[in-house]
Write a protein that holds these residues in place. Structure first.
Motif, PDB file in Angstrom:
ATOM      1  N   ASP A   5      -6.416  22.601  35.111  1.00  0.00           N
ATOM      2  CA  ASP A   5      -6.900  21.943  36.438  1.00  0.00           C
ATOM      3  C   ASP A   5      -6.670  22.802  37.425  1.00  0.00           C
ATOM      4  OD1 ASP A   5      -7.828  19.758  35.354  1.00  0.00           O
ATOM      5  OD2 ASP A   5      -5.955  18.474  35.290  1.00  0.00           O
ATOM      6  N   THR A   6      -5.433  23.680  37.420  1.00  0.00           N
ATOM      7  CA  THR A   6      -5.256  24.248  38.574  1.00  0.00           C
ATOM      8  C   THR A   6      -6.320  25.475  38.833  1.00  0.00           C
ATOM      9  OG1 THR A   6      -3.123  24.288  37.839  1.00  0.00           O
ATOM     10  CG2 THR A   6      -3.386  25.899  39.690  1.00  0.00           C
ATOM     11  N   GLN A   7      -6.604  25.997  37.659  1.00  0.00           N
ATOM     12  CA  GLN A   7      -7.802  27.215  37.804  1.00  0.00           C
ATOM     13  C   GLN A   7      -9.132  26.536  38.209  1.00  0.00           C
ATOM     14  OE1 GLN A   7      -7.227  28.593  33.617  1.00  0.00           O
ATOM     15  NE2 GLN A   7      -6.218  30.475  34.448  1.00  0.00           N
ATOM     16  N   LYS A   8      -9.588  25.276  37.570  1.00  0.00           N
ATOM     17  CA  LYS A   8     -10.613  24.644  38.200  1.00  0.00           C
ATOM     18  C   LYS A   8     -10.694  24.428  39.689  1.00  0.00           C
ATOM     19  CE  LYS A   8     -11.127  22.509  33.822  1.00  0.00           C
ATOM     20  NZ  LYS A   8     -11.641  21.213  33.065  1.00  0.00           N
ATOM     21  N   VAL A   9      -9.389  23.796  40.068  1.00  0.00           N
ATOM     22  CA  VAL A   9      -9.447  23.394  41.606  1.00  0.00           C
ATOM     23  C   VAL A   9      -9.436  24.503  42.466  1.00  0.00           C
ATOM     24  CG1 VAL A   9      -7.879  22.494  43.426  1.00  0.00           C
ATOM     25  CG2 VAL A   9      -8.330  21.290  41.076  1.00  0.00           C
ATOM     26  N   ARG A  10      -8.939  25.583  41.881  1.00  0.00           N
ATOM     27  CA  ARG A  10      -8.982  26.957  42.892  1.00  0.00           C
ATOM     28  C   ARG A  10     -10.158  27.570  42.721  1.00  0.00           C
ATOM     29  NH1 ARG A  10      -5.848  32.530  42.088  1.00  0.00           N
ATOM     30  NH2 ARG A  10      -6.156  33.435  44.060  1.00  0.00           N
ATOM     31  N   TRP A  11     -11.027  27.711  41.895  1.00  0.00           N
ATOM     32  CA  TRP A  11     -12.334  28.520  41.715  1.00  0.00           C
ATOM     33  C   TRP A  11     -13.476  27.816  41.752  1.00  0.00           C
ATOM     34  CZ3 TRP A  11     -11.555  33.165  42.966  1.00  0.00           C
ATOM     35  CH2 TRP A  11     -10.338  33.705  42.687  1.00  0.00           C
ATOM     36  N   LEU A  12     -13.595  26.599  41.089  1.00  0.00           N
ATOM     37  CA  LEU A  12     -15.074  25.996  41.065  1.00  0.00           C
ATOM     38  C   LEU A  12     -15.536  25.384  42.216  1.00  0.00           C
ATOM     39  CD1 LEU A  12     -14.796  23.912  37.660  1.00  0.00           C
ATOM     40  CD2 LEU A  12     -15.971  25.878  38.180  1.00  0.00           C
ATOM     41  N   PRO A  13     -14.714  24.829  43.278  1.00  0.00           N
ATOM     42  CA  PRO A  13     -15.397  24.622  44.555  1.00  0.00           C
ATOM     43  C   PRO A  13     -15.871  25.744  45.213  1.00  0.00           C
ATOM     44  CG  PRO A  13     -13.209  23.447  44.282  1.00  0.00           C
ATOM     45  CD  PRO A  13     -13.152  24.340  43.018  1.00  0.00           C
ATOM     46  N   ARG A  14     -15.354  26.735  45.311  1.00  0.00           N
ATOM     47  CA  ARG A  14     -15.462  28.066  46.019  1.00  0.00           C
ATOM     48  C   ARG A  14     -16.884  28.763  45.342  1.00  0.00           C
ATOM     49  NH1 ARG A  14     -10.235  31.548  45.923  1.00  0.00           N
ATOM     50  NH2 ARG A  14     -11.162  33.067  47.151  1.00  0.00           N
ATOM     51  N   ILE A  15     -16.828  28.626  43.972  1.00  0.00           N
ATOM     52  CA  ILE A  15     -18.025  29.244  43.251  1.00  0.00           C
ATOM     53  C   ILE A  15     -19.398  28.317  43.781  1.00  0.00           C
ATOM     54  CG2 ILE A  15     -19.436  28.752  41.098  1.00  0.00           C
ATOM     55  CD1 ILE A  15     -16.905  30.170  39.890  1.00  0.00           C
ATOM     56  N   ALA A  16     -18.927  26.915  43.901  1.00  0.00           N
ATOM     57  CA  ALA A  16     -20.191  25.806  44.235  1.00  0.00           C
ATOM     58  C   ALA A  16     -20.856  25.998  45.579  1.00  0.00           C
ATOM     59  CB  ALA A  16     -19.838  24.285  43.961  1.00  0.00           C
ATOM     60  N   ALA A  17     -19.615  26.517  46.629  1.00  0.00           N
ATOM     61  CA  ALA A  17     -19.964  26.826  47.784  1.00  0.00           C
ATOM     62  C   ALA A  17     -20.567  28.351  48.255  1.00  0.00           C
ATOM     63  CB  ALA A  17     -18.708  26.657  48.686  1.00  0.00           C
ATOM     64  N   GLY A  18     -20.860  28.920  47.068  1.00  0.00           N
ATOM     65  CA  GLY A  18     -21.209  30.546  47.182  1.00  0.00           C
ATOM     66  C   GLY A  18     -20.440  31.555  47.953  1.00  0.00           C
ATOM     67  N   ASP A  19     -19.121  31.073  47.876  1.00  0.00           N
ATOM     68  CA  ASP A  19     -18.099  31.909  48.332  1.00  0.00           C
ATOM     69  C   ASP A  19     -17.441  32.970  47.439  1.00  0.00           C
ATOM     70  OD1 ASP A  19     -18.392  30.591  50.709  1.00  0.00           O
ATOM     71  OD2 ASP A  19     -16.767  29.206  50.589  1.00  0.00           O
ATOM     72  N   VAL A  20     -17.701  32.678  46.323  1.00  0.00           N
ATOM     73  CA  VAL A  20     -17.194  33.474  45.026  1.00  0.00           C
ATOM     74  C   VAL A  20     -18.160  33.728  44.289  1.00  0.00           C
ATOM     75  CG1 VAL A  20     -15.848  33.513  42.912  1.00  0.00           C
ATOM     76  CG2 VAL A  20     -14.775  32.801  45.339  1.00  0.00           C
ATOM     77  N   ILE A  21     -18.407  35.110  43.958  1.00  0.00           N
ATOM     78  CA  ILE A  21     -19.437  35.618  43.244  1.00  0.00           C
ATOM     79  C   ILE A  21     -18.664  36.114  41.620  1.00  0.00           C
ATOM     80  CG2 ILE A  21     -20.588  37.513  42.339  1.00  0.00           C
ATOM     81  CD1 ILE A  21     -21.843  37.751  45.255  1.00  0.00           C
ATOM     82  N   GLY A  22     -19.121  35.605  40.600  1.00  0.00           N
ATOM     83  CA  GLY A  22     -18.378  35.713  39.218  1.00  0.00           C
ATOM     84  C   GLY A  22     -18.993  36.837  38.632  1.00  0.00           C
ATOM     85  N   ALA A  23     -18.371  37.323  37.555  1.00  0.00           N
ATOM     86  CA  ALA A  23     -18.910  38.199  36.493  1.00  0.00           C
ATOM     87  C   ALA A  23     -18.015  38.095  35.168  1.00  0.00           C
ATOM     88  CB  ALA A  23     -18.688  39.795  37.041  1.00  0.00           C
ATOM     89  N   PHE A  24     -18.717  38.445  34.134  1.00  0.00           N
ATOM     90  CA  PHE A  24     -18.283  38.272  32.831  1.00  0.00           C
ATOM     91  C   PHE A  24     -18.329  39.362  31.981  1.00  0.00           C
ATOM     92  CE2 PHE A  24     -18.681  35.914  28.441  1.00  0.00           C
ATOM     93  CZ  PHE A  24     -17.532  35.186  28.513  1.00  0.00           C
ATOM     94  N   ALA A  25     -16.867  40.078  31.683  1.00  0.00           N
ATOM     95  CA  ALA A  25     -16.969  41.381  31.376  1.00  0.00           C
ATOM     96  C   ALA A  25     -16.571  41.437  29.944  1.00  0.00           C
ATOM     97  CB  ALA A  25     -15.846  42.169  32.191  1.00  0.00           C
ATOM     98  N   THR A  26     -17.585  41.568  29.034  1.00  0.00           N
ATOM     99  CA  THR A  26     -16.999  41.718  27.654  1.00  0.00           C
ATOM    100  C   THR A  26     -17.430  42.921  26.951  1.00  0.00           C
ATOM    101  OG1 THR A  26     -19.255  40.791  26.910  1.00  0.00           O
ATOM    102  CG2 THR A  26     -17.605  39.234  27.248  1.00  0.00           C
ATOM    103  N   SER A  27     -18.376  43.781  27.377  1.00  0.00           N
ATOM    104  CA  SER A  27     -18.988  44.863  26.389  1.00  0.00           C
ATOM    105  C   SER A  27     -17.901  46.171  26.908  1.00  0.00           C
ATOM    106  CB  SER A  27     -20.450  45.208  26.867  1.00  0.00           C
ATOM    107  OG  SER A  27     -20.891  46.479  26.442  1.00  0.00           O
ATOM    108  N   GLU A  28     -17.905  46.814  25.921  1.00  0.00           N
ATOM    109  CA  GLU A  28     -17.054  48.115  26.072  1.00  0.00           C
ATOM    110  C   GLU A  28     -17.923  49.455  25.866  1.00  0.00           C
ATOM    111  OE1 GLU A  28     -12.890  48.057  24.962  1.00  0.00           O
ATOM    112  OE2 GLU A  28     -12.765  45.995  25.904  1.00  0.00           O
TER     113      GLU A  28
END
Lengths: 365, 401
Positions: free
Chosen positions: A105-128
């Motif tokens: 819940d803490t992580q969702k509250v911290r990040w999801l609203p900022r993602i929805a607002a366009g204030d945070v860009i995300g990346a998914f890093a898996t390949s090496e």
């Protein structure tokens, strides 16, 4: 039986097409393509955020619109049609989905609203490195709350504020900053940037369980459906372009669209696109309903959409003849994007293998 | 997006299911080509229950229902081992044409018996010189008082050998361009001068026929539509053809998946072969794509809309996949694959049969090439073919050997 977009979803999709028609013409895509210093269209990103699209599937309690995944699929189809040069997929299909699946819940509250607002860009890093990501290919480790390793390529890694990183013992959240160095990569599709990210004792936070590969695959399953809609939109756009050119272009005294070699090529495109659409719809249903069929449905949707977009984008160039091979023709925008989307969540070959594996598991059960 | 019935649909489905459970055991229909009596009995039973020709008006023996009800009953009926293939062409194509173009007396005489399965109908359009180019037919009808006299030959006539009646497209005027000199009639296939010869297919069976006409005399009262106005009538008939020709049946991805788990490759089961797995995935994607496309079509029917053109992709995809799956299983046997004896081959010879039947499916009811033309022209709006025969009298057209 209601295996189609609802009227409200169709309205949303029409509005999205109009909006992107006005704000994301090919001149805007080319502005990113032609400027190596430009990773994405920041103006469009803010405009898309203002439309609420980033939070379409994010619950209202976390700052989203709480519409659902079918609505997000409708938006994805139009983003794909427009070849939108923004980090939408990385941020929404991968990182937001990972947070919704595994975040506290803490992580969702911290990040999801900022993602929805366009204030945070995300990346998914898996390949090496080259080849599919497996338990053996991952070398990135975590100790004492910090993460060390190298990820290549990371789509939107050069502009991401928040990176979800696959380490040997699970997924981790890493913020851009201390312990993270970024090297921009030359890619097949410069309208979608990618980077090599090197983590050296980067502060990190655990996301979900310790089975990182399973967590990655669960995120991939969700992203695969959403990416399939982008691919479908792109493939339909290629068919429209090819059709338009076949009607406009005259050779040997008549429209080239009157020759069976062209007619049958375009009919083949239509067949593949319709198979892809029907399979994408099934994936959308499985994703939105949280159905047990999601892994198989996602693989089916992704294989169909990757095949359709590849075929449509390459045969669109062929239909355009020499003109299609020029930089100024828009054909290569889709050809490039079809490569990016077909590989970003794992290759078509890997997904075919996963599909058959799912069939085996189903039959063994 | 969901797969749920509406309340009305759920009610209809429950009633259909209950009716099937109550009626099907004692009236199980036989399978073509073995058991016409059982098939007719089952058709009559359905007609009495209002489940034959569900969308047709009740005054003609139909069910007075909606397209989605017809789909729902079809789904439920398909769970049982019944086969309505004797009636598909008659009730799907011929009798609707009679209903649209015949006078009331003819309709009263023929429609209800066809719905009940008492009488079976055939469609006689194709000829040796008119396959994809149906309007190029040469069978002639010449006016003689109140009668017409027919001479010529039809071919690929499915089921003519067990049919009672047929609709036939003939040339009544060779002096005008080909589409303008055709006329449609209904006729009694037992009439003097008609000879029906089964065609020995490359697959070994005989489901099609040649039908020869020698001075066959029919009344002008049997005409469907205007003299020389038969092309429009034929288009009405053909509109339903691709829907009437089933894409189901034969072997699919599930069958070859089960086969491959058992069959030996060079290094263990075929199912462990990486190249085979890639191909299997593509077949699965195609089959699922067609299944889900049908769901989109049913959705349109459920909403009372006309389905979109997406259903036109079905036969091209299914026929080519049938050929590929059949042949892949045959080749998987290595040298053993040459053997076609059902007693010695996998799935009682089903893969071998599919390999030999698929070439016909790729041609029947519109070849792959004609279907792609149709998609290109009618769905995508691309130009039609160049027509060198358009403004010439039919008798002046060049012909091959």
């Amino acid at each position: 039986m209601n295996f189609d977009y609802s009227d409200d979803q169709k309205f949303l999709k029409d509005e999205a097409r109009k909006f992107l028609g006005a704000h994301c013409g090919s001149d805007r895509v080319r502005a990113v393509l032609d400027d190596p210093a430009k990773a994405y269209d920041a103006t469009l990103w803010k405009a898309v955020a203002a439309q609420g699209w980033l939070g379409a599937a994010i619950p209202e309690e976390f700052g989203g619109l709480g519409l659902g995944h079918i609505e997000l699929c409708a938006i994805a189809e139009e983003l794909g049609r427009a070849c939108a040069p923004i980090p939408f997929a990385s941020t929404v299909y991968f990182v937001a989905e990972a947070l919704m699946l595994y975040g506290s819940d803490t992580q969702k509250v911290r990040w999801l609203p900022r993602i929805a607002a366009g204030d945070v860009i995300g990346a998914f890093a898996t390949s090496e490195g080259a080849g599919p990501v497996t338990a053996r290919s991952v070398r990135t480790t975590v100790s004492g709350g910090t993460l060390t390793g190298e990820k290549i390529p990371v789509t939107d890694g050069d502009v991401a504020d928040l990176i979800v990183v696959l380490a040997r013992d699970g997924l981790y959240l890493v913020e851009q900053g201390a312990g993270v160095t970024t090297e921009v990569l030359e890619t097949l599709d410069p309208t979608r940037s990618a980077a090599r990210l090197t983590f050296t004792d980067a502060p990190c936070e655990r996301l979900g369980t310790d089975d990182g590969i399973a967590a990655m695959q669960a995120v991939f399953d969700r992203a695969a459906v959403l990416l399939a809609f982008e691919q479908l939109g792109g493939a339909d756009c290629c068919l429209d372009m090819a059709k338009g050119y076949a009607l406009d272009r005259y050779a040997f005294g008549r429209q080239i669209g009157g020759y069976q070699a062209i007619k049958h090529k375009l009919a083949d495109m239509y067949v593949k696109n319709e198979l892809a659409r029907s399979n994408a719809y099934y994936g959308a249903w499985a994703l939105n309903a949280g159905a047990a069929e999601l892994p198989l449905a996602a693989a089916t949707a992704r294989v169909a959409a990757s095949d359709a977009y590849w075929f449509a984008s390459k045969e669109n160039i062929q239909t355009h003849g020499g003109m299609g091979f020029t930089w100024e023709s828009d054909c290569h925008l889709h050809y490039r994007r079809s490569r990016q989307l077909a590989l970003v969540a794992g290759s078509p070959a890997a997904w075919r293998e996963r599909l058959v594996g799912q069939l085996e598991m189903r039959n063994a059960a | 997006m969901d797969f749920k019935d509406s309340d009305a649909e759920a009610t209809y489905r429950a009633a259909a299911r209950a009716w099937l459970d109550a009626n099907i055991a004692e009236h199980d229909a036989g399978h073509y080509p073995d058991d016409m009596a059982k098939a007719k009995a089952w058709q009559a039973r359905k007609a009495a229950g209002g489940y034959a020709c569900i969308t047709w008006p009740q005054e003609w023996g139909g069910g007075g229902g909606t397209p989605i009800e017809s789909v729902i009953f079809g789904q439920e009926e398909a769970k049982h081992a019944v086969d309505g293939s004797y009636f598909t062409i008659g009730l799907g194509m011929c009798v609707p044409t009679v209903m649209a173009y015949a006078d009331d007396a003819t309709k009263h005489r023929f429609v209800s018996p066809a719905v009940r399965g008492d009488e079976i109908w055939s469609q006689l359009f194709s000829e040796p010189a008119g396959g994809s180019d149906v309007a190029a037919i040469r069978t002639r009808a010449v006016r003689d008082g109140d009668d017409w006299v027919i001479n010529g030959q039809k071919v690929w006539t499915s089921g003519a050998h067990y049919s009672d009646y047929g609709i036939v497209l003939v040339r009544t005027n060779p002096d005008v361009p080909k589409h303008q000199g055709l006329t449609m009639f209904w006729l009694d296939l037992k009439a003097p001068g008609i000879e029906i010869r089964p065609i020995h297919q490359m697959s070994g069976g005989s489901s099609f026929n040649e039908v020869w006409f020698e001075d066959v005399r029919i009344s002008d009262a049997q005409r469907l539509g205007p003299v020389d106005g038969g092309w429009k009538v034929a288009l009405f008939t053909l509109m339903n053809e691709r829907l009437a020709i089933g894409t189901s049946g034969g072997v699919g991805p599930e069958d070859i998946l089960a086969f491959a788990a058992q069959a030996n490759g060079a290094d263990g089961p075929l199912l462990k072969d990486a190249a085979f797995r890639q191909t299997l995935a593509d077949w699965w994607v195609q089959s699922e794509g067609l299944r889900n496309t049908r769901m989109r079509t049913i959705t349109a029917l459920s909403k009372g809309q006309v389905p979109g053109p997406e259903s036109s992709i079905g036969k091209i995809v299914a026929a080519n996949q049938l050929q590929a799956i059949g042949n892949t299983a045959v080749e998987a046997g290595d040298q053993y694959g040459i053997i076609a004896d059902p007693a010695l081959t996998p799935l009682k010879g089903a893969f071998h049969a599919a390999t030999m039947w698929a070439p016909g499916l790729r041609i029947a009811g519109g070849t792959d090439e004609i279907l792609k033309n149709i998609i290109a022209e009618r769905v995508l709006g691309l130009p039609g073919e160049i027509r060198v025969d358009k403004d010439q009298a039919f008798r002046d057209l060049p012909v091959g050997a």
